[in-house]
Design a protein around this motif. Structure first.
Motif, PDB file in Angstrom:
ATOM      1  N   LEU A  78     -10.062  -8.710  -9.236  1.00  0.00           N
ATOM      2  CA  LEU A  78     -10.002  -7.497 -10.030  1.00  0.00           C
ATOM      3  C   LEU A  78     -11.368  -7.391 -10.574  1.00  0.00           C
ATOM      4  CD1 LEU A  78      -6.961  -7.705 -12.170  1.00  0.00           C
ATOM      5  CD2 LEU A  78      -7.331  -6.314 -10.364  1.00  0.00           C
ATOM      6  N   GLU A  79     -12.171  -8.197 -10.475  1.00  0.00           N
ATOM      7  CA  GLU A  79     -13.655  -8.169 -11.027  1.00  0.00           C
ATOM      8  C   GLU A  79     -14.588  -7.482  -9.947  1.00  0.00           C
ATOM      9  OE1 GLU A  79     -17.408 -10.691 -12.697  1.00  0.00           O
ATOM     10  OE2 GLU A  79     -15.420 -11.751 -12.479  1.00  0.00           O
ATOM     11  N   PHE A  80     -14.021  -8.152  -8.518  1.00  0.00           N
ATOM     12  CA  PHE A  80     -14.713  -7.733  -7.575  1.00  0.00           C
ATOM     13  C   PHE A  80     -14.550  -6.113  -7.218  1.00  0.00           C
ATOM     14  CE2 PHE A  80     -15.404  -6.744  -2.842  1.00  0.00           C
ATOM     15  CZ  PHE A  80     -16.470  -7.239  -2.579  1.00  0.00           C
ATOM     16  N   ILE A  81     -13.000  -5.740  -7.088  1.00  0.00           N
ATOM     17  CA  ILE A  81     -13.114  -4.346  -6.748  1.00  0.00           C
ATOM     18  C   ILE A  81     -13.380  -3.619  -8.028  1.00  0.00           C
ATOM     19  CG2 ILE A  81     -11.226  -5.406  -5.299  1.00  0.00           C
ATOM     20  CD1 ILE A  81      -8.944  -4.400  -7.272  1.00  0.00           C
ATOM     21  N   ALA A  82     -13.283  -3.940  -9.032  1.00  0.00           N
ATOM     22  CA  ALA A  82     -13.916  -2.975 -10.206  1.00  0.00           C
ATOM     23  C   ALA A  82     -12.782  -1.647 -10.234  1.00  0.00           C
ATOM     24  CB  ALA A  82     -15.216  -2.717 -10.510  1.00  0.00           C
ATOM     25  N   ASP A  83     -13.496  -0.664 -10.437  1.00  0.00           N
ATOM     26  CA  ASP A  83     -12.612   0.559 -10.180  1.00  0.00           C
ATOM     27  C   ASP A  83     -13.103   1.398  -9.008  1.00  0.00           C
ATOM     28  OD1 ASP A  83     -15.411   1.157 -10.612  1.00  0.00           O
ATOM     29  OD2 ASP A  83     -15.164   2.523 -12.647  1.00  0.00           O
ATOM     30  N   ALA A  84     -13.435   0.792  -7.982  1.00  0.00           N
ATOM     31  CA  ALA A  84     -13.768   1.609  -6.619  1.00  0.00           C
ATOM     32  C   ALA A  84     -12.575   2.057  -6.141  1.00  0.00           C
ATOM     33  CB  ALA A  84     -14.536   0.777  -5.637  1.00  0.00           C
ATOM     34  N   GLY A  96       1.396  -2.136  -2.035  1.00  0.00           N
ATOM     35  CA  GLY A  96       2.530  -2.409  -2.503  1.00  0.00           C
ATOM     36  C   GLY A  96       2.718  -4.241  -2.851  1.00  0.00           C
ATOM     37  N   PHE A  97       2.056  -4.916  -1.839  1.00  0.00           N
ATOM     38  CA  PHE A  97       2.028  -6.204  -1.990  1.00  0.00           C
ATOM     39  C   PHE A  97       1.015  -6.630  -3.027  1.00  0.00           C
ATOM     40  CE2 PHE A  97       4.423  -6.710   1.802  1.00  0.00           C
ATOM     41  CZ  PHE A  97       4.888  -8.076   1.801  1.00  0.00           C
ATOM     42  N   LEU A  98      -0.161  -5.882  -3.098  1.00  0.00           N
ATOM     43  CA  LEU A  98      -1.289  -6.047  -4.099  1.00  0.00           C
ATOM     44  C   LEU A  98      -0.643  -5.867  -5.637  1.00  0.00           C
ATOM     45  CD1 LEU A  98      -3.987  -6.861  -5.037  1.00  0.00           C
ATOM     46  CD2 LEU A  98      -4.540  -4.384  -4.602  1.00  0.00           C
ATOM     47  N   ASN A  99      -0.126  -4.925  -5.725  1.00  0.00           N
ATOM     48  CA  ASN A  99       0.513  -4.316  -6.954  1.00  0.00           C
ATOM     49  C   ASN A  99       1.610  -5.333  -7.414  1.00  0.00           C
ATOM     50  OD1 ASN A  99      -1.331  -2.393  -7.787  1.00  0.00           O
ATOM     51  ND2 ASN A  99      -0.314  -0.961  -7.019  1.00  0.00           N
ATOM     52  N   GLY A 106       1.330 -10.598 -14.374  1.00  0.00           N
ATOM     53  CA  GLY A 106       1.253  -9.911 -15.875  1.00  0.00           C
ATOM     54  C   GLY A 106       0.244  -9.108 -15.893  1.00  0.00           C
ATOM     55  N   LEU A 107      -0.659  -8.685 -14.739  1.00  0.00           N
ATOM     56  CA  LEU A 107      -1.677  -7.922 -14.820  1.00  0.00           C
ATOM     57  C   LEU A 107      -1.277  -6.522 -14.502  1.00  0.00           C
ATOM     58  CD1 LEU A 107      -4.099 -10.426 -13.008  1.00  0.00           C
ATOM     59  CD2 LEU A 107      -4.179  -9.621 -15.617  1.00  0.00           C
ATOM     60  N   PRO A 108      -2.000  -5.372 -14.967  1.00  0.00           N
ATOM     61  CA  PRO A 108      -1.720  -4.085 -14.463  1.00  0.00           C
ATOM     62  C   PRO A 108      -1.980  -3.840 -13.218  1.00  0.00           C
ATOM     63  CG  PRO A 108      -3.856  -4.292 -15.740  1.00  0.00           C
ATOM     64  CD  PRO A 108      -3.205  -5.591 -15.712  1.00  0.00           C
ATOM     65  N   ALA A 109      -1.061  -3.042 -12.710  1.00  0.00           N
ATOM     66  CA  ALA A 109      -0.920  -2.409 -11.049  1.00  0.00           C
ATOM     67  C   ALA A 109      -2.279  -1.719 -10.978  1.00  0.00           C
ATOM     68  CB  ALA A 109       0.002  -1.890 -10.675  1.00  0.00           C
ATOM     69  N   VAL A 110      -2.776  -1.508  -9.582  1.00  0.00           N
ATOM     70  CA  VAL A 110      -3.808  -0.693  -9.340  1.00  0.00           C
ATOM     71  C   VAL A 110      -3.294   0.680  -9.176  1.00  0.00           C
ATOM     72  CG1 VAL A 110      -5.740  -0.123  -7.583  1.00  0.00           C
ATOM     73  CG2 VAL A 110      -5.036  -2.429  -8.129  1.00  0.00           C
ATOM     74  N   CYS A 111      -3.967   1.695  -9.858  1.00  0.00           N
ATOM     75  CA  CYS A 111      -3.379   3.328  -9.668  1.00  0.00           C
ATOM     76  C   CYS A 111      -3.404   3.670  -8.324  1.00  0.00           C
ATOM     77  CB  CYS A 111      -4.313   4.008 -10.497  1.00  0.00           C
ATOM     78  SG  CYS A 111      -3.711   5.676 -10.426  1.00  0.00           S
ATOM     79  N   ILE A 112      -2.293   4.291  -7.932  1.00  0.00           N
ATOM     80  CA  ILE A 112      -2.349   4.547  -6.452  1.00  0.00           C
ATOM     81  C   ILE A 112      -2.885   5.902  -6.042  1.00  0.00           C
ATOM     82  CG2 ILE A 112      -0.473   6.432  -6.858  1.00  0.00           C
ATOM     83  CD1 ILE A 112      -0.295   3.829  -4.045  1.00  0.00           C
TER      84      ILE A 112
END
Length: 232
Positions: A78-84, A96-99, A106-112
């Protein structure tokens, strides 16, 4: 603009049915140029690797048995991908797999809304053509000779090149001098000589030139333009 191209390898097709991510590869690009930074990890899926999946990516249960669990690398990822924005081929599968894995930790999903699907881009740009990663590499002349089996990092690197071609090619960031209103001077090129601007030169013929021209024309016998003048 910073973007992340990524790919995953899994134990199967259905995360809700027990399939897990076994490898992820992420490649950083900035203004459509690879920066050389990447994130790559193998994961212990805590289950056996089906024969069908092993045939695709070559990752075995034994090889993955000593690798970290996804939860152990999730924060680093998550630190690497940040908000890109996140770019993937058939992106809904990888998202689907990542989220699923993130939520399992227990971590928030990446916004679609961050998803960029190169498969959809390819179908839009080249309808009716083949749109697999291999087919797109062939179309754009990208060397895929090392792609014997699927591998998340290698596939992400290939996809980064495909994405650049799908979104305008290598000249996408080209800026013309006329746009910048300035010219960069290379100091190594030596001193720059300033030239004095000359006034515009007169181009109208002088009277003596006109006279010589009339005398020349008068010597011509049956000039062609006289014939057209008689018709008119």
């Amino acid at each position: 603009m910073r973007e992340i191209v990524f790919d995953t390898e899994t134990t199967g097709l259905n995360p809700s049915g027990g399939d897990r991510i076994v490898e992820i590869g992420c490649v950083e690009i900035y203004n459509r140029v690879e920066t050389g930074r990447h994130f790559h990890a193998y994961f212990n899926p805590e289950r056996e690797i089906p024969t069908e999946a092993e045939a695709v990516h070559g990752l075995t249960t034994i090889f993955l048995s000593d690798k970290p669990r996804f939860s152990e690398k999730a924060e680093e990822l998550l630190e690497f991908i940040a908000d890109a924005p996140l770019i993937a081929h058939n992106a809904s599968f990888d998202f689907g797999f990542l989220n699923f894995e993130l939520e399992r930790c227990g971590l928030p999903a990446v916004c679609i809304s961050r998803m960029v699907d190169t498969l959809a881009l390819a179908r839009s740009r080249h309808p009716g053509a083949k749109h697999s990663l291999d087919a797109l590499c062939v179309r754009f002349g990208i060397d895929r000779s090392q792609r014997i089996k699927h591998g998340a990092l290698l596939d992400a690197q290939l996809l980064a090149q495909v994405y650049v071609e799908l979104t305008g090619g290598r000249q996408i960031g080209l800026g013309l001098v006329a746009d910048t209103k300035s010219v960069a001077v290379d100091p190594a090129a030596g001193p720059v000589t300033a030239r004095e601007l000359r006034p515009p030169r007169p181009h109208a013929p002088a009277e003596e030139e006109l006279e010589r021209h009339r005398a020349f024309i008068a010597q011509l016998v049956d000039p062609l333009w006289d014939r057209f003048a008689a018709v008119c």
